[in-house]
Design a protein around this motif. Structure first.
Motif, PDB file in Angstrom:
ATOM      1  N   GLN A 170      65.424  -8.480  60.539  1.00 43.99           N
ATOM      2  CA  GLN A 170      63.998  -8.642  60.256  1.00 43.99           C
ATOM      3  C   GLN A 170      63.681  -8.666  58.756  1.00 43.99           C
ATOM      4  OE1 GLN A 170      61.725  -9.264  62.735  1.00 43.99           O
ATOM      5  NE2 GLN A 170      63.598  -9.340  63.974  1.00 43.99           N
ATOM      6  N   THR A 171      64.687  -8.583  57.914  1.00 42.48           N
ATOM      7  CA  THR A 171      64.451  -8.602  56.464  1.00 42.48           C
ATOM      8  C   THR A 171      64.375 -10.043  55.978  1.00 42.48           C
ATOM      9  OG1 THR A 171      65.596  -6.482  56.210  1.00 42.48           O
ATOM     10  CG2 THR A 171      65.277  -7.802  54.223  1.00 42.48           C
ATOM     11  N   VAL A 172      63.182 -10.476  55.630  1.00 44.10           N
ATOM     12  CA  VAL A 172      62.944 -11.890  55.335  1.00 44.10           C
ATOM     13  C   VAL A 172      63.611 -12.333  54.040  1.00 44.10           C
ATOM     14  CG1 VAL A 172      60.774 -11.466  54.109  1.00 44.10           C
ATOM     15  CG2 VAL A 172      61.140 -13.652  55.245  1.00 44.10           C
ATOM     16  N   SER A 173      63.784 -11.419  53.074  1.00 47.83           N
ATOM     17  CA  SER A 173      64.301 -11.810  51.756  1.00 47.83           C
ATOM     18  C   SER A 173      65.710 -12.396  51.837  1.00 47.83           C
ATOM     19  CB  SER A 173      64.282 -10.612  50.799  1.00 47.83           C
ATOM     20  OG  SER A 173      65.045  -9.544  51.319  1.00 47.83           O
ATOM     21  N   PHE A 174      66.524 -11.930  52.796  1.00 51.24           N
ATOM     22  CA  PHE A 174      67.879 -12.457  52.922  1.00 51.24           C
ATOM     23  C   PHE A 174      67.862 -13.911  53.428  1.00 51.24           C
ATOM     24  CE2 PHE A 174      68.898  -7.779  53.772  1.00 51.24           C
ATOM     25  CZ  PHE A 174      69.163  -7.537  52.440  1.00 51.24           C
ATOM     26  N   TYR A 175      66.932 -14.199  54.336  1.00 51.46           N
ATOM     27  CA  TYR A 175      66.791 -15.580  54.821  1.00 51.46           C
ATOM     28  C   TYR A 175      66.340 -16.504  53.690  1.00 51.46           C
ATOM     29  CZ  TYR A 175      67.071 -13.663  59.583  1.00 51.46           C
ATOM     30  OH  TYR A 175      67.489 -13.042  60.728  1.00 51.46           O
ATOM     31  N   GLU A 192      70.320 -27.240  56.776  1.00 51.83           N
ATOM     32  CA  GLU A 192      70.463 -25.790  56.942  1.00 51.83           C
ATOM     33  C   GLU A 192      69.209 -25.053  56.451  1.00 51.83           C
ATOM     34  OE1 GLU A 192      72.733 -24.270  58.532  1.00 51.83           O
ATOM     35  OE2 GLU A 192      74.006 -26.026  58.883  1.00 51.83           O
ATOM     36  N   VAL A 193      68.587 -25.602  55.402  1.00 48.03           N
ATOM     37  CA  VAL A 193      67.324 -25.027  54.921  1.00 48.03           C
ATOM     38  C   VAL A 193      66.285 -25.098  56.023  1.00 48.03           C
ATOM     39  CG1 VAL A 193      65.456 -25.253  53.252  1.00 48.03           C
ATOM     40  CG2 VAL A 193      67.827 -25.599  52.515  1.00 48.03           C
ATOM     41  N   ALA A 194      66.178 -26.270  56.664  1.00 44.21           N
ATOM     42  CA  ALA A 194      65.204 -26.459  57.747  1.00 44.21           C
ATOM     43  C   ALA A 194      65.507 -25.524  58.920  1.00 44.21           C
ATOM     44  CB  ALA A 194      65.219 -27.914  58.202  1.00 44.21           C
ATOM     45  N   ARG A 195      66.816 -25.367  59.231  1.00 45.63           N
ATOM     46  CA  ARG A 195      67.195 -24.475  60.342  1.00 45.63           C
ATOM     47  C   ARG A 195      66.774 -23.033  60.079  1.00 45.63           C
ATOM     48  NH1 ARG A 195      71.216 -21.031  61.383  1.00 45.63           N
ATOM     49  NH2 ARG A 195      72.251 -21.485  59.404  1.00 45.63           N
ATOM     50  N   LEU A 196      66.992 -22.555  58.848  1.00 45.38           N
ATOM     51  CA  LEU A 196      66.612 -21.182  58.517  1.00 45.38           C
ATOM     52  C   LEU A 196      65.097 -20.997  58.543  1.00 45.38           C
ATOM     53  CD1 LEU A 196      69.048 -20.045  55.668  1.00 45.38           C
ATOM     54  CD2 LEU A 196      68.905 -19.166  57.990  1.00 45.38           C
ATOM     55  N   ARG A 197      64.365 -21.981  58.027  1.00 35.20           N
ATOM     56  CA  ARG A 197      62.900 -21.882  58.031  1.00 35.20           C
ATOM     57  C   ARG A 197      62.361 -21.838  59.458  1.00 35.20           C
ATOM     58  NH1 ARG A 197      61.349 -26.024  53.037  1.00 35.20           N
ATOM     59  NH2 ARG A 197      61.879 -24.533  51.359  1.00 35.20           N
ATOM     60  N   LYS A 198      62.967 -22.655  60.343  1.00 28.74           N
ATOM     61  CA  LYS A 198      62.552 -22.655  61.744  1.00 28.74           C
ATOM     62  C   LYS A 198      62.853 -21.306  62.393  1.00 28.74           C
ATOM     63  CE  LYS A 198      63.073 -25.162  66.093  1.00 28.74           C
ATOM     64  NZ  LYS A 198      63.785 -26.243  66.812  1.00 28.74           N
ATOM     65  N   LEU A 199      64.045 -20.760  62.068  1.00 33.57           N
ATOM     66  CA  LEU A 199      64.427 -19.447  62.592  1.00 33.57           C
ATOM     67  C   LEU A 199      63.457 -18.368  62.136  1.00 33.57           C
ATOM     68  CD1 LEU A 199      66.510 -17.754  64.141  1.00 33.57           C
ATOM     69  CD2 LEU A 199      67.824 -17.545  62.009  1.00 33.57           C
ATOM     70  N   MET A 200      63.015 -18.465  60.877  1.00 32.61           N
ATOM     71  CA  MET A 200      62.042 -17.501  60.348  1.00 32.61           C
ATOM     72  C   MET A 200      60.716 -17.610  61.083  1.00 32.61           C
ATOM     73  SD  MET A 200      62.922 -17.879  56.280  1.00 32.61           S
ATOM     74  CE  MET A 200      61.484 -16.976  55.723  1.00 32.61           C
ATOM     75  N   GLU A 201      60.279 -18.843  61.374  1.00 36.62           N
ATOM     76  CA  GLU A 201      59.021 -19.038  62.090  1.00 36.62           C
ATOM     77  C   GLU A 201      59.113 -18.505  63.514  1.00 36.62           C
ATOM     78  OE1 GLU A 201      58.120 -23.174  61.878  1.00 36.62           O
ATOM     79  OE2 GLU A 201      57.759 -23.153  59.702  1.00 36.62           O
ATOM     80  N   GLU A 202      60.234 -18.777  64.177  1.00 39.20           N
ATOM     81  CA  GLU A 202      60.414 -18.308  65.553  1.00 39.20           C
ATOM     82  C   GLU A 202      60.487 -16.783  65.633  1.00 39.20           C
ATOM     83  OE1 GLU A 202      63.946 -20.291  66.786  1.00 39.20           O
ATOM     84  OE2 GLU A 202      62.929 -22.203  67.200  1.00 39.20           O
ATOM     85  N   SER A 203      61.048 -16.176  64.597  1.00 33.93           N
ATOM     86  CA  SER A 203      61.174 -14.707  64.565  1.00 33.93           C
ATOM     87  C   SER A 203      59.950 -14.040  63.957  1.00 33.93           C
ATOM     88  CB  SER A 203      62.419 -14.312  63.768  1.00 33.93           C
ATOM     89  OG  SER A 203      63.578 -14.890  64.306  1.00 33.93           O
ATOM     90  N   ASP A 204      58.948 -14.867  63.595  1.00 33.80           N
ATOM     91  CA  ASP A 204      57.700 -14.378  62.996  1.00 33.80           C
ATOM     92  C   ASP A 204      57.970 -13.553  61.731  1.00 33.80           C
ATOM     93  OD1 ASP A 204      54.934 -14.197  62.871  1.00 33.80           O
ATOM     94  OD2 ASP A 204      54.854 -12.316  63.992  1.00 33.80           O
TER      95      ASP A 204
END
Length: 588
Positions: free
Chosen positions: A527-532, A547-559
């Protein structure tokens, strides 16, 4: 009013002075009981001298006992004692108790030895006060000698003597000896139980303290306010809020919840468990507050990241003309450091000077830290240089100050000088010196000090030490060595250690290792956003946009949302917070 009342009592008993010699000491006893100040006592003493009763042992003992209770020092009582031609054990006990209560405690031990030297045997009333003095002074060797004499004189089963021994050993850090004395007690009263509970808690054995408290209640001994004050820090230390609430309720049931010391302990409990609002409610509803109450509440704010509220309360404290002490100042200076409030810190420093507290070591250490965090290394060095005696904390503070400002060579020189002066570095000192090495790129120096810490000082590396080495190696581009170091660490690496390596991977564009490290970090703290964000930046710099897009999507899905940055600006001792995208807001 009191003086005129005493004068009337004095006149009332004048006619007794001409009575039969058998009864002529009676009015002096009444007069002594009527004294409410040292000046009253001196008037009665003059009467006793002029009427020739100064050789009466009982009257003189009463006079010395009153001097101990009415005077702020032992000077007057000691002068009377020294000129007395005849002294019994009760008189010696009276003076020893006076020194145990008023100090200096060392004199109580000296008097006890003088008793032995003249062949006068101490009794069960002598030992508790002598033992208490040994405990206050942490005079363990003397305390053991007294313990031997207790056994020799047959008082080792006296409940009050044993209770004093429990306290003395625990105050000297000898908790196992306290346990031994406590378990040998045939009879235990509330003083005994409280002494053992306090001994455990004050030495950090919180669970043991709670166990003895439970045992006491199970055996039918009802705790008093002192017992509850002794056990509450254990609840705070373990952050057992619900148990603390139960003890609070029990205090209300006993009717001791208005006790000032108990309320102070409750403030510390609730603040340690994060319930700062309830702590403040307790503080606000106190009918009377001691300096400890103010210190507890100010420290509560400072330790709960509410430093501005702590400074506000200090202003209220000053407005109510409450005298502060060094503990107050340490909390306020620490609050200024956290707020990076240089102007307020300078104002507090002036208050410290005005009260003659500038050479107080804890205050000076806090000032060094505050000036360093506020960006003024010159003032930090000036405070350090003015210290007449420098502790390991003082040296660590100034080394850390130089380290945080990038003055690596100065930090190393100070570290060498510290060792030359015979000050043994501790774990925190090595964190400071390793920080200096990593900020200044002194790789070999850092390795040398890390090895010396283990080899020469038998200090087991902690997470902070290891994170420093990883960051040191990482900044120097020695990423593989840093990774191998992590695998060989004596403690399990945390996010701080892995995070330092991930930052180094970005600096040196090592995508392969970064992916490996990021995987560990996402497992440890998903849940630590800074690492993403950091990993997304590494991918972006490598042109890996999918990979940038994948991480951003993962961040959005994980709120996962990045916390907005903010700045704090101090103007005329008022603080203003600036948040990203939000206009400025004055705090006070």
């Amino acid at each position: 009013m009191l003086a005129s009342s005493f004068g009337s009592v004095l006149r009332k008993f004048e006619h007794f002075l001409c009575a039969s010699p058998r009864f002529r000491t009676l009015p002096f006893n009444y007069l002594l009981n009527s004294c409410s100040s040292l000046s009253d006592l001196k008037r009665v003493h003059a009467l006793i001298l002029t009427n020739g009763f100064h050789r009466n042992l009982l009257l003189s003992t009463k006079l010395i006992a009153m001097a101990c209770s009415l005077a702020q020092t032992m000077d007057y009582a000691r002068k009377m004692f020294d000129i007395m031609p005849k002294r019994d054990v009760f008189l010696w006990n009276t003076l020893i108790r006076g020194y145990a209560d008023l100090g200096p405690c060392q004199e109580a031990i000296v008097l006890y030895r003088d008793m032995h030297r003249i062949g006068l045997l101490p009794d069960s009333y002598t030992f508790p006060f002598v033992i208490r003095s040994c405990g206050v002074l942490s005079a363990l060797r003397e305390g053991r000698e007294v313990h031997c004499n207790i056994i020799k004189n047959g008082f080792d089963l006296d409940v009050f003597v044993q209770s004093a021994l429990v306290t003395m050993y625990s105050q000297s850090g000898e908790i196992l000896r306290s346990e031994l004395v406590f378990r040998e007690m045939l009879v235990r009263n509330i003083v005994s139980w409280t002494a053992m509970i306090a001994g455990y808690v004050q030495n950090g054995y919180f669970e043991n303290g709670l166990r003895v408290f439970q045992e006491m209640v199970t055996m039918g001994t009802q705790p008093n306010a002192v017992t509850l004050v002794s056990i509450l820090p254990a609840c705070a230390g373990l952050e057992f809020l619900n148990l603390g609430k139960l003890i609070h309720g029990y205090a209300v049931k006993l009717g001791v919840n208005s006790d000032i010391s108990l309320t102070n302990a409750l403030i510390a409990l609730y603040s340690k468990c994060g319930n700062i609002d309830f702590a403040r409610s307790l503080f606000d509803h106190m009918p009377a507050r001691s300096l400890v109450s103010w210190n507890a509440m100010i420290a509560a704010y400072e330790q709960n990241n509410a430093s501005r509220e702590g400074i506000k309360l200090f202003h209220i404290m000053q407005a109510e003309n409450v005298e502060f002490d060094y503990i107050t100042m340490v909390s306020i200076i620490s609050a200024c450091a956290k707020l990076v409030a240089l102007n307020t810190g300078k104002w507090v420093h002036e208050l410290v000077r005005s009260q003659g507290l500038e050479t107080n070591v804890p205050i000076s250490n806090a000032l060094i830290d505050m000036y360093a965090k506020c960006g003024n290394i010159d003032l930090a060095v000036d405070v350090f240089n003015r210290l007449p005696q420098k502790s390991v904390v003082s040296w660590t503070a100034i080394i850390g100050a130089c380290a945080s400002h990038g003055h690596g060579l100065d930090a190393l020189q100070l570290f060498s000088k510290m060792k030359e002066e015979g000050i043994r570095p501790n774990s925190l000192t090595f964190i400071a010196i390793l920080t200096a090495c990593r900020h200044s790129g002194f790789v070999e120096e850092g390795k040398k000090h890390f090895e010396s810490m283990i080899r020469d000082y038998s200090i087991t590396p902690g997470l902070e030490h290891c994170a420093c080495i990883v960051d040191l190696l990482g900044r120097a581009g020695q990423l593989v060595e840093a990774y191998e170091f992590i695998k060989e660490m004596p403690v399990k690496p945390d996010v701080g250690v892995w995070g330092a390596l991930l930052s180094a991977c970005r600096i040196h564009s090592n995508l392969e290792l970064a992916e490996l490290v990021a995987h560990r970090l996402f497992q440890l703290e998903p849940q630590t956003v800074s690492f993403y964000v950091l990993m997304a930046n590494i991918y972006a710099e490598a042109g890996r946009w999918e990979e940038v897009a994948r991480l951003r999507k993962l961040m959005e899905e994980s709120d996962l949302t990045k916390i907005p940055g903010h700045s704090l600006v101090e103007v005329n001792q008022r603080f203003h917070t600036f948040l990203s995208g939000i206009s400025a807001r004055g705090m006070f």
